[in-house]
Enzyme design. Structure first.
Site, short mmCIF file in Angstrom:
data_model
loop_
_atom_site.label_atom_id
_atom_site.label_comp_id
_atom_site.label_asym_id
_atom_site.label_seq_id
_atom_site.Cartn_x
_atom_site.Cartn_y
_atom_site.Cartn_z
N HIS A 78 -9.88 -2.18 5.71
CA HIS A 78 -8.87 -2.00 6.77
C HIS A 78 -8.90 -0.58 7.35
CE1 HIS A 78 -6.71 -5.88 5.99
NE2 HIS A 78 -7.19 -5.69 4.77
N ASN A 151 -1.86 -10.51 6.44
CA ASN A 151 -3.02 -10.70 7.32
C ASN A 151 -2.67 -11.69 8.42
OD1 ASN A 151 -4.84 -8.99 6.03
ND2 ASN A 151 -5.71 -10.60 4.75
N TYR A 365 -2.91 -0.61 -4.35
CA TYR A 365 -2.42 0.14 -3.18
C TYR A 365 -1.89 1.51 -3.57
CZ TYR A 365 -3.25 -4.03 -0.51
OH TYR A 365 -3.88 -5.09 0.09
FE1 HDD Z 1 -5.57 -5.28 0.72
C1 HDD Z 1 -5.48 -2.43 2.50
C2 HDD Z 1 -3.99 -6.96 3.29
C3 HDD Z 1 -6.00 -8.28 -0.93
C4 HDD Z 1 -6.72 -3.62 -1.94
N1 HDD Z 1 -4.90 -4.80 2.54
C5 HDD Z 1 -4.93 -3.55 3.10
C6 HDD Z 1 -4.31 -3.57 4.38
C7 HDD Z 1 -3.89 -4.85 4.60
C8 HDD Z 1 -4.25 -5.62 3.44
C9 HDD Z 1 -3.18 -5.37 5.82
C10 HDD Z 1 -4.20 -2.40 5.31
C11 HDD Z 1 -2.90 -1.68 5.17
C12 HDD Z 1 -2.84 -0.56 6.18
O1 HDD Z 1 -2.79 -0.87 7.37
O2 HDD Z 1 -2.86 0.57 5.74
N2 HDD Z 1 -5.16 -7.24 1.14
C13 HDD Z 1 -4.42 -7.70 2.18
C14 HDD Z 1 -4.11 -9.10 1.99
C15 HDD Z 1 -4.69 -9.48 0.82
C16 HDD Z 1 -5.34 -8.30 0.28
C17 HDD Z 1 -3.27 -9.95 2.93
C18 HDD Z 1 -4.69 -10.80 0.14
C19 HDD Z 1 -3.76 -11.68 0.27
N3 HDD Z 1 -6.27 -5.86 -1.08
C20 HDD Z 1 -6.33 -7.13 -1.59
C21 HDD Z 1 -6.77 -7.08 -2.98
C22 HDD Z 1 -6.95 -5.75 -3.28
C23 HDD Z 1 -6.65 -5.00 -2.07
C24 HDD Z 1 -6.94 -8.28 -3.88
C25 HDD Z 1 -7.40 -5.10 -4.56
C26 HDD Z 1 -7.29 -5.63 -5.74
N4 HDD Z 1 -6.09 -3.36 0.36
C27 HDD Z 1 -6.50 -2.89 -0.84
C28 HDD Z 1 -6.63 -1.39 -0.87
C29 HDD Z 1 -6.19 -0.99 0.57
C30 HDD Z 1 -5.91 -2.34 1.22
C31 HDD Z 1 -7.99 -0.92 -1.31
C32 HDD Z 1 -7.11 -0.09 1.37
C33 HDD Z 1 -6.24 1.01 1.92
C34 HDD Z 1 -4.93 0.80 1.35
O3 HDD Z 1 -4.95 -0.29 0.54
O4 HDD Z 1 -3.96 1.48 1.55
O5 HDD Z 1 -5.78 -0.84 -1.82
#
Ligand code: HDD
Length: 695
Positions: A78, A151, A365
């Site tokens: 993202h 999402n 997160y």
């Molecule tokens: Fe995630 C970012 C949505 C599964 C780990 N995720 C991130 C963002 C969104 C989502 C909208 C961007 C937030 C922003 O604008 O800063 N992610 C989802 C959805 C998931 C999902 C709807 C499943 C239903 N994500 C998911 C899993 C993991 C992560 C299973 C890890 C185990 N996601 C992350 C992260 C991020 C992230 C690596 C990257 C930057 C952040 O969090 O702040 O932690």
């Protein structure tokens, strides 16, 4: 003479008092970070005009040091995003469902910050890649921050967060050559997917037009997981969150999306900020699907499985409130880049469940912000701060902002009078829902998570022929980019489990020999019409933009009439000519044109109109780019209007029978604007494509 205070000045002063961290540059003197007034910033301090630069130059050193460290690690996923401020208001008290205070009073506006994003591309990638879109909402409530990190697709690729690194490694550019950027159309992604049957339902959505939205304002949003809502009495219910766009759900077509990546990589973020600047605020309604605890096991899937939807026909979505985005960030980095969402940011009355994907997110997160934002104090960055006081004994670390007074930094204490103190549940203290849990430690997945295909078929069965055609073409596009025969074979094999006709249509085009029974049809016939984008066309044309082709001698009244009609629908028209600057109009006036056939493109508009004025039309008829503009709009099924003067130009396009072609409208007077708008409201004229769909 003293400057008169304007309403704006007063507003700015008010904001400055409330948010002293917003830095106003207008009318202010430039200082160093230490507040020293700067006398000169364009030459460094040197010994003689041709001599060496001196270490004394603290301004140079500070300025270059700050520049050297402007970048922070981009988000791992993202990374590419756009944000906006807004408000959320509940329609009526939801006290029957939850005790969350921001969901009680319809008069109360809760401030929000929303960040939309693509998943796979890096921060500089193009907006219109085929991808899932993030839809993350931070509610700054009176009880602290609640983040709904969702999402635009209601399901996910995997059932357990432990697989997330593998999923993301596979979709990101391949590690040996860092190719391709922001695209799932490559071997490693499809290799992973072909070996992960649980991703099949999500893949159907990913291949559908949902993955190439027209704008952020025309996307649905979903919390994906099953959450809990808990009322004042402690009663818990399961809840799925939905964001329903009032502008309807609309998408691009794939050829258009790919071209936009080159013509305007910022298409979505530009669209969002323009809508807000022009006062056409994007709006979504918040909906909830509610399941009583006693009904947890009554479905033929597990509520804890994030690869499943609860069909809206089975549990209807109750609309409970409205989100309006009404203010652009003042500064991209400070707000949109530094905003830190966390699935674990919950308020009393909203809680998580045992969905194993959600559980891993609860860790990820919080953890990711440490490397992204440089330390544990990221919640103190203005965009992340709750709007209520934060008081605890957490301390120190990089970039601490708060200055804790006194000698007591522990609990329990007597020297500080026992403060800060706990808040009992009844007065708003957060208490986790006391769910009974027990079990044997295991890495097994529940057998209730085993059905990977029924809802994939359900989704496919629910699409209109056009949507299904686009999905099939997307599958062909993606798999045709996969070089490994084994991956393609396996993937088509998986599609057989969804629908044998789909597998068959794809196999034939991606070099896969399918030995099985042909055209046996879908694995079952169930549908959920609500998943079709066509089920939610929305109202109005907010944010839509029409190109009006014109050059010297064009009829300005043609342009003005159409523009006025469009503006009353929240849309607008833009003149596109052969050069920028002042132009003579047919009416003998002068009008400015800022867009040209070279600096913009047909793909960036929702429709096109060729204004009258014989001189203008004749000049445009000699421009291959003008003919291409109209042809491309036609190819992408867009509404085309033309003045009677432009009939000869229309003859030069490839639109054969343009007098009788749906969505191609001749301007024959008063009713034209009305007809044009009615045609635009159908979004696209799919019958142009239906003709090519094989039976
Ligand atoms: Fe995630 C970012 C949505 C599964 C780990 N995720 C991130 C963002 C969104 C989502 C909208 C961007 C937030 C922003 O604008 O800063 N992610 C989802 C959805 C998931 C999902 C709807 C499943 C239903 N994500 C998911 C899993 C993991 C992560 C299973 C890890 C185990 N996601 C992350 C992260 C991020 C992230 C690596 C990257 C930057 C952040 O969090 O702040 O932690």
């Amino acid at each position: 003479m003293a400057k008169k205070t304007t309403k704006n000045d007063t507003e700015n002063k008010k904001t400055q008092l409330l948010e002293p961290f917003r830095i106003e540059t207008q009318g202010e003197a430039m200082t160093t970070d230490q507040g020293i007034a700067i006398e000169h910033t364009e030459d460094s301090l040197r010994a003689g005009v041709r001599g060496p630069t001196l270490m004394d130059d603290f301004h140079l050193r500070e300025k270059i040091m700050r520049f050297d460290h402007e970048r922070i690690p981009e988000r791992i996923v993202h990374a590419r995003g756009a944000g906006a401020h807004g408000v959320f208001q509940v329609y009526e008290s939801q006290s029957k469902l939850t005790k969350a205070k921001f969901l009680q009073d319809p008069k109360k506006e809760t401030p929000v910050f929303v960040r939309f994003s693509t998943v796979a591309g890096s921060r500089g990638s193009a907006d219109t890649a085929r991808d899932v879109r993030g839809f993350a909402v931070k509610f700054y409530t009176e009880e602290g921050n609640f983040d709904l990190v969702g999402n635009n697709i209601p399901v996910f690729f995997i059932q357990d967060g432990i697989k997330f690194p593998d999923l993301i490694h596979s979709v990101k550019p391949e590690p040996h050559n860092e190719i391709p950027q922001a695209s799932s159309a490559h071997d490693t992604f499809w290799d992973f997917i072909s070996l992960s049957p649980e991703s099949t339902h999500m893949i159907m959505w990913h291949l559908s037009d949902r993955a190439i939205p027209r704008s952020y304002a025309t996307m649905e949003g979903f919390g994906v997981h099953t959450f809990r809502m808990v009322d004042e009495k402690g009663k818990s219910r399961f809840v799925k969150f939905h964001w329903k766009p009032l502008g309807g759900i609309h998408s691009l077509v794939w050829d258009e999306a790919q071209k936009i990546m080159g013509k305007d990589a910022d298409f979505h973020r530009r669209g969002l900020s323009e809508m807000i600047d022009e006062g056409k605020f994007p709006e979504w309604e918040l909906g909830v699907q509610v399941v009583e605890e006693k009904d947890e096991m009554k479905f033929d899937f597990d509520l804890l499985d994030p690869t499943k939807i609860i069909p809206e026909e089975v549990v209807p979505v109750q609309i409970i409130g409205k989100l309006t985005l009404n203010k652009n960030p003042d500064n991209y980095f400070a707000e949109t880049e530094q905003v830190a969402f966390c699935v674990g940011n919950l308020v009393p009355g909203i809680d998580v469940t045992n969905d194993p994907l959600m559980q891993a997110r609860l860790f990820s997160y919080l953890d990711t912000q440490l490397s992204r934002l440089g330390g544990p104090n990221f919640a103190e960055i203005p965009i992340n701060r709750p709007v209520i006081p934060v008081v605890n004994h957490q301390q120190d670390g990089h970039m601490r902002q708060g200055i804790l007074k006194g000698r007591v930094n522990y609990f329990p204490n007597s020297l500080g009078g026992g403060f800060p103190q706990m808040t009992p549940e009844k007065q708003g203290g957060f208490v986790h829902f006391p769910e009974a849990v027990s079990g044997v430690k295991t890495r097994e997945r529940s057998p209730t998570f085993n059905d990977h295909y029924s809802q994939a078929t359900l989704f496919l069965n629910s699409l209109t022929p056009i949507e299904r055609q686009h999905l099939t073409e997307a599958a062909i596009f993606e798999l045709s980019k996969v070089e490994d025969q084994g991956v393609r074979d396996r993937m088509v094999g998986n599609l057989m489990n969804v629908d044998s006709k789909l597998a068959d249509d794809v196999a034939a085009r991606v070099g896969v020999d399918l030995p099985s029974v042909k055209n046996a049809g879908p694995a079952h016939k169930k549908t959920s019409p609500a998943v079709s984008m066509m089920s939610r066309p929305g109202k109005g044309l907010k944010g839509r933009c029409i190109a009006v082709l014109a050059t010297d001698g064009f009829s300005n009244s043609d342009f003005t009439n159409l523009n006025n009609a469009l503006m009353s629908e929240g849309a607008k028209a833009e003149l596109v000519g052969t050069r920028i600057g002042a132009h003579n109009t047919a009416e003998g006036e002068v009008a400015m044109i800022t867009k040209t056939l070279k600096n913009t493109a047909s793909v960036l508009y929702d429709g096109v109109y060729i204004a009258g004025g014989i001189a203008s039309v004749q000049a445009l008829s000699l421009e291959a780019d003008a003919i291409h503009f109209v042809n491309e709009a036609y190819k992408h099924h867009k509404t085309i209007g033309f003045s009677k003067d432009a009939e000869d130009l229309m003859q030069l396009t490839f639109i054969g029978d343009f007098e009788n072609s749906q969505g191609v409208i001749s301007d024959s007077g008063k009713k034209f604007a009305q007809d044009f708008i009615a045609a635009l409201k159908s979004h696209r004229h799919w019958d142009r494509e239906i003709a090519h769909i094989p039976a």
